[in-house]
Design an enzyme around this catalytic site. Structure first.
Site, PDB file in Angstrom:
ATOM      1  N   ASP A  36      -4.691   2.608   4.179  1.00  0.00           N
ATOM      2  CA  ASP A  36      -5.803   4.246   4.689  1.00  0.00           C
ATOM      3  C   ASP A  36      -4.090   4.832   4.354  1.00  0.00           C
ATOM      4  O   ASP A  36      -2.985   4.993   4.504  1.00  0.00           O
ATOM      5  CB  ASP A  36      -5.320   3.517   5.959  1.00  0.00           C
ATOM      6  CG  ASP A  36      -6.651   4.812   6.213  1.00  0.00           C
ATOM      7  OD1 ASP A  36      -6.837   6.081   5.434  1.00  0.00           O
ATOM      8  OD2 ASP A  36      -6.912   5.145   7.612  1.00  0.00           O
TER       9      ASP A  36
ATOM     10  N   HIS B  30      -5.841   8.787  -4.014  1.00  0.00           N
ATOM     11  CA  HIS B  30      -6.494   6.875  -4.344  1.00  0.00           C
ATOM     12  C   HIS B  30      -6.001   6.421  -5.909  1.00  0.00           C
ATOM     13  O   HIS B  30      -4.500   5.277  -6.097  1.00  0.00           O
ATOM     14  CB  HIS B  30      -7.874   7.220  -4.945  1.00  0.00           C
ATOM     15  CG  HIS B  30      -8.890   7.771  -4.178  1.00  0.00           C
ATOM     16  ND1 HIS B  30      -8.305   7.843  -2.535  1.00  0.00           N
ATOM     17  CD2 HIS B  30      -9.751   8.756  -3.211  1.00  0.00           C
ATOM     18  CE1 HIS B  30      -9.047   7.762  -1.943  1.00  0.00           C
ATOM     19  NE2 HIS B  30     -10.145   8.979  -2.131  1.00  0.00           N
TER      20      HIS B  30
ATOM     21  N   LEU C   6      -2.499 -16.647  -6.428  1.00  0.00           N
ATOM     22  CA  LEU C   6      -2.615 -15.828  -5.152  1.00  0.00           C
ATOM     23  C   LEU C   6      -3.908 -15.448  -5.416  1.00  0.00           C
ATOM     24  O   LEU C   6      -4.353 -15.092  -6.069  1.00  0.00           O
ATOM     25  CB  LEU C   6      -1.509 -14.447  -5.108  1.00  0.00           C
ATOM     26  CG  LEU C   6      -2.055 -13.122  -3.871  1.00  0.00           C
ATOM     27  CD1 LEU C   6      -1.535 -13.440  -3.031  1.00  0.00           C
ATOM     28  CD2 LEU C   6      -1.706 -12.030  -5.010  1.00  0.00           C
TER      29      LEU C   6
HETATM   30  C1  IPE Z   1     -11.231   2.457   6.086  1.00  0.00           C
HETATM   31  O1  IPE Z   1     -10.789   3.370   5.739  1.00  0.00           O
HETATM   32  C2  IPE Z   1     -11.726   2.142   4.771  1.00  0.00           C
HETATM   33  C3  IPE Z   1     -10.987   1.622   3.864  1.00  0.00           C
HETATM   34  C4  IPE Z   1      -9.893   1.614   3.697  1.00  0.00           C
HETATM   35  C5  IPE Z   1     -11.561   1.545   2.517  1.00  0.00           C
HETATM   36  P1  IPE Z   1     -10.965   5.284   6.152  1.00  0.00           P
HETATM   37  O2  IPE Z   1     -10.373   6.217   6.243  1.00  0.00           O
HETATM   38  O3  IPE Z   1     -12.809   5.252   5.360  1.00  0.00           O
HETATM   39  O4  IPE Z   1     -11.637   4.730   7.793  1.00  0.00           O
HETATM   40  P2  IPE Z   1     -11.818   6.325   9.360  1.00  0.00           P
HETATM   41  O5  IPE Z   1     -12.868   6.910   8.495  1.00  0.00           O
HETATM   42  O6  IPE Z   1     -10.443   6.464   9.438  1.00  0.00           O
HETATM   43  O7  IPE Z   1     -11.725   4.857  10.450  1.00  0.00           O
HETATM   44  C1  IPE Z   2      -8.025   5.128   2.194  1.00  0.00           C
HETATM   45  O1  IPE Z   2      -7.120   6.281   1.815  1.00  0.00           O
HETATM   46  C2  IPE Z   2      -8.657   4.881   0.958  1.00  0.00           C
HETATM   47  C3  IPE Z   2     -10.685   5.077   0.952  1.00  0.00           C
HETATM   48  C4  IPE Z   2     -11.077   5.456   2.363  1.00  0.00           C
HETATM   49  C5  IPE Z   2     -12.021   4.678   0.277  1.00  0.00           C
HETATM   50  P1  IPE Z   2      -8.346   7.586   3.163  1.00  0.00           P
HETATM   51  O2  IPE Z   2      -8.578   8.689   1.571  1.00  0.00           O
HETATM   52  O3  IPE Z   2      -9.324   7.036   3.733  1.00  0.00           O
HETATM   53  O4  IPE Z   2      -7.274   8.064   3.236  1.00  0.00           O
HETATM   54  P2  IPE Z   2      -6.959   9.637   4.606  1.00  0.00           P
HETATM   55  O5  IPE Z   2      -7.287   8.488   5.851  1.00  0.00           O
HETATM   56  O6  IPE Z   2      -7.972  10.367   4.318  1.00  0.00           O
HETATM   57  O7  IPE Z   2      -5.783  10.180   4.393  1.00  0.00           O
HETATM   58 MG    MG Z   3      -8.644   6.839   5.519  1.00  0.00          MG
END
Ligand code: IPE
Ligand code: IPE
Ligand code: MG
Length: 243
Positions: free
Chosen positions: A27, A44, A138
């Protein structure tokens, strides 16, 4: 009455030297990009490089199985542009990373629904799984269009559809209907970016996992961060409800 005594040998809580089975909620890509005035896609994309570094470091740190959360069932609710960009990026990343993953002996499997993504991406996922199926150094499990509640509901529906006798519904039977029954339960779940929640990831499988939260944003994560999380894990006492 004498004291109730536990059957079997005394239970000694102990921490194994390393977590063989690790799961990561990757995240913070969006915030990493926003801090640089860039669109989410840039975050990303940087996140795919963090995954490359982490996978490269994992076997040397004693990790045998690594599950990563790449796209949740809820992430479809993001702006269309971001979802489209992510689908394109997943396809590009699979193609770019295949040679290195294969060379490193990584077996890749995707966990989650396959029926909602572009056909071309589904074909790439199947190809990656087939071409790495003989690798043993792995196990990499990529949770894509994955949500634990959907996974558990799917398992329950499958048991009902198969006419399973309620008396036969036990943990082993339910597990057998999860998306990837052979995926080991994580010893350690790591979440980056400072958020402290599960966001619908491996709820069944993490019943007795240890958790490690770091404020590092996912695109900045790498081998040293994985090592630090494993060191923290090594200091834990896993009790599994026992004394
Ligand atoms: C969880 O992250 C999903 C992934 C890392 C793929 P999100 O950014 O979607 O989760 P919330 O919305 O903060 O809970
Ligand atoms: C996690 O990073 C990746 C996915 C959920 C696909 P985020 O895109 O949720 O990053 P933040 O939480 O907005 O910083
Ligand atoms: Mg996120």
């Amino acid at each position: 009455m004498g004291r109730l005594r536990r059957a079997g040998p005394a239970f000694e809580p102990e921490a194994p030297a390393t977590a063989a089975n690790v799961a990561i909620i990757m995240d913070g890509n969006g915030r990493w990009a926003a801090r640089r005035g860039l669109p989410p896609l840039a975050g990303h994309r940087a996140g795919t490089r963090a995954l490359h570094r982490t996978v490269e470091a994992a076997p040397g740190l004693g990790v045998r199985s690594l599950a990563v959360y790449a796209f949740s069932t809820e992430n479809w609710g993001r702006p269309e542009r971001e979802v489209d960009d992510l689908m394109t990026l997943f396809a590009e990343t699979i193609e770019r990373e295949f040679p290195d993953l294969d060379r490193q002996g990584v077996r890749v499997r995707f966990v989650g629904r396959r029926d909602r993504c572009p056909d071309s991406l589904r074909a790439l996922m199947e190809d990656m799984e087939a071409r790495t199926s003989g690798n043993t150094r792995l196990d990499l499990w990529v949770a894509f269009d994955y949500g634990s509640r959907a996974e558990i509901l799917h398992a329950v529906r499958a048991m009902i559809a198969a006419g399973t006798d309620p008396a036969d519904v036990d943990e082993a039977r339910l597990r057998a209907h999860l998306h990837a029954p052979e995926m080991p339960d994580p010893d350690l779940v790591i979440r980056t970016s400072g958020e402290m929640r599960m966001s619908n990831f491996l709820l069944w499988q993490s019943a007795y996992a240890e958790f490690e939260f770091t404020t590092t944003l996912w695109p900045d994560f790498g081998g040293a961060d994985l090592e630090a999380a494993l060191r923290a894990y090594a200091g834990r006492q896993r009790r599994f409800g026992r004394r």
